[in-house]
Design a protein around this motif. Structure first.
Motif, short mmCIF file in Angstrom:
data_model
loop_
_atom_site.label_atom_id
_atom_site.label_comp_id
_atom_site.label_asym_id
_atom_site.label_seq_id
_atom_site.Cartn_x
_atom_site.Cartn_y
_atom_site.Cartn_z
N SER A 36 103.68 28.79 54.95
CA SER A 36 103.97 27.55 55.71
C SER A 36 104.83 26.61 54.86
N ILE A 37 105.62 25.80 55.55
CA ILE A 37 106.51 24.85 54.86
C ILE A 37 106.12 23.44 55.28
N TRP A 38 105.82 22.62 54.27
CA TRP A 38 105.38 21.24 54.50
C TRP A 38 106.43 20.28 53.93
N ILE A 44 107.72 11.56 52.84
CA ILE A 44 106.97 11.39 54.08
C ILE A 44 107.14 9.99 54.67
N SER A 45 107.05 9.93 55.98
CA SER A 45 107.03 8.66 56.70
C SER A 45 105.78 8.63 57.55
N LEU A 46 105.10 7.50 57.61
CA LEU A 46 103.90 7.37 58.43
C LEU A 46 104.20 6.74 59.77
N ILE A 84 112.74 18.19 55.67
CA ILE A 84 112.68 19.20 54.61
C ILE A 84 114.08 19.46 54.06
N SER A 85 115.03 19.65 54.95
CA SER A 85 116.42 19.81 54.55
C SER A 85 117.30 19.73 55.77
N ASN A 170 115.48 19.60 48.64
CA ASN A 170 116.66 19.50 49.50
C ASN A 170 117.92 20.04 48.86
N GLU A 171 118.12 19.72 47.57
CA GLU A 171 119.37 20.09 46.95
C GLU A 171 119.54 21.60 46.80
#
Length: 226
Positions: A36-38, A44-46, A84-85, A170-171
């Motif tokens: 899984s990818i988190w 993160i934004s709430l 994520i990207s 990301n990079e």
């Protein structure tokens, strides 16, 4: 009795009661943890990435109902993949909502702590298998300290994987040409801007009759002068 047995056979979800399935339960949960990818907690934004959007009936997709645009999973899919990207091409990964039923709530439909990417071949387990759902709930709490307002803090499941996939930087995912990526982001931003404008117009249209029937309200006076 015979009819009941036939019903049990015809319900595919009942395989979870088979001893052979219970034998592979922990390996399946481990496989989800490893694949899984988190979203990295630092990104993160709430707040929902796309406010005023939620899931609804398939025939209503794209409609605005009471100021909210009805989605399938398109906006949720965009939200997590961009977080994520924005440049990576994800293949055979599906966006899954962690807390059952929350996709129909605009507060949670595109909220990143409520989303995870799971390989297509495993994704349905997040919808119908409580052992997996409970593990995902606790993982979200562990990473982001979040749970829906209406729910209690999730408890750590009896079986909880120790090894989870590392966060993707990301990079390291510069797959597309930057010009194409920028163009895609611009188009998406413009598209959602149009959505927001339609949503606001719909909200005003619903409120105008109430304003007219309440002559003491400032909005009613403004309409009268106009």
């Amino acid at each position: 009795m015979k009819n009941e047995k036939i019903k049990q056979i015809l319900n595919g979800d009942n395989i979870v009661n088979l001893s052979s399935f219970q034998f592979i339960e922990k390996p399946l949960i481990d496989l989800i943890a490893e694949t899984s990818i988190w979203v990295n907690p630092s990104s993160i934004s709430l707040q929902p990435i796309y406010p005023d959007v939620r899931r609804g009936m398939p025939q209503d997709r794209g409609r605005i109902i009471e100021g909210v645009r009805i989605d399938d999973n398109t906006y949720a899919n965009r939200a997590i993949k961009k977080a994520i990207s924005g440049t990576a091409e994800f293949k055979n990964y599906l966006v899954c909502h962690i807390w059952p039923g929350t996709t129909y709530d605009a507060r949670y439909h595109t909220l990143l702590p409520n989303l995870v990417l799971i390989p297509r071949i495993l994704a349905n387990l997040s919808d119908c298998y409580f052992s997996v759902i409970n593990v995902l709930k606790y993982r979200s709490w562990e990473l982001y300290g979040w749970h829906p307002d209406e729910e209690a803090i999730p408890e750590r499941p009896v079986y909880y994987p120790e090894c989870w996939r590392s966060f993707i930087e990301n990079e390291s995912l510069d797959i597309y040409e930057k010009d194409a990526t920028s163009l895609g982001q611009k188009v998406e931003k413009e598209e959602y801007s149009r959505d927001k404008e339609s949503i606001e117009i719909d909200k005003v249209e619903r409120k105008i009759p109430k304003w007219i029937n309440n002559p003491t309200q400032i909005n009613s006076r403004i309409l009268g002068l106009y």
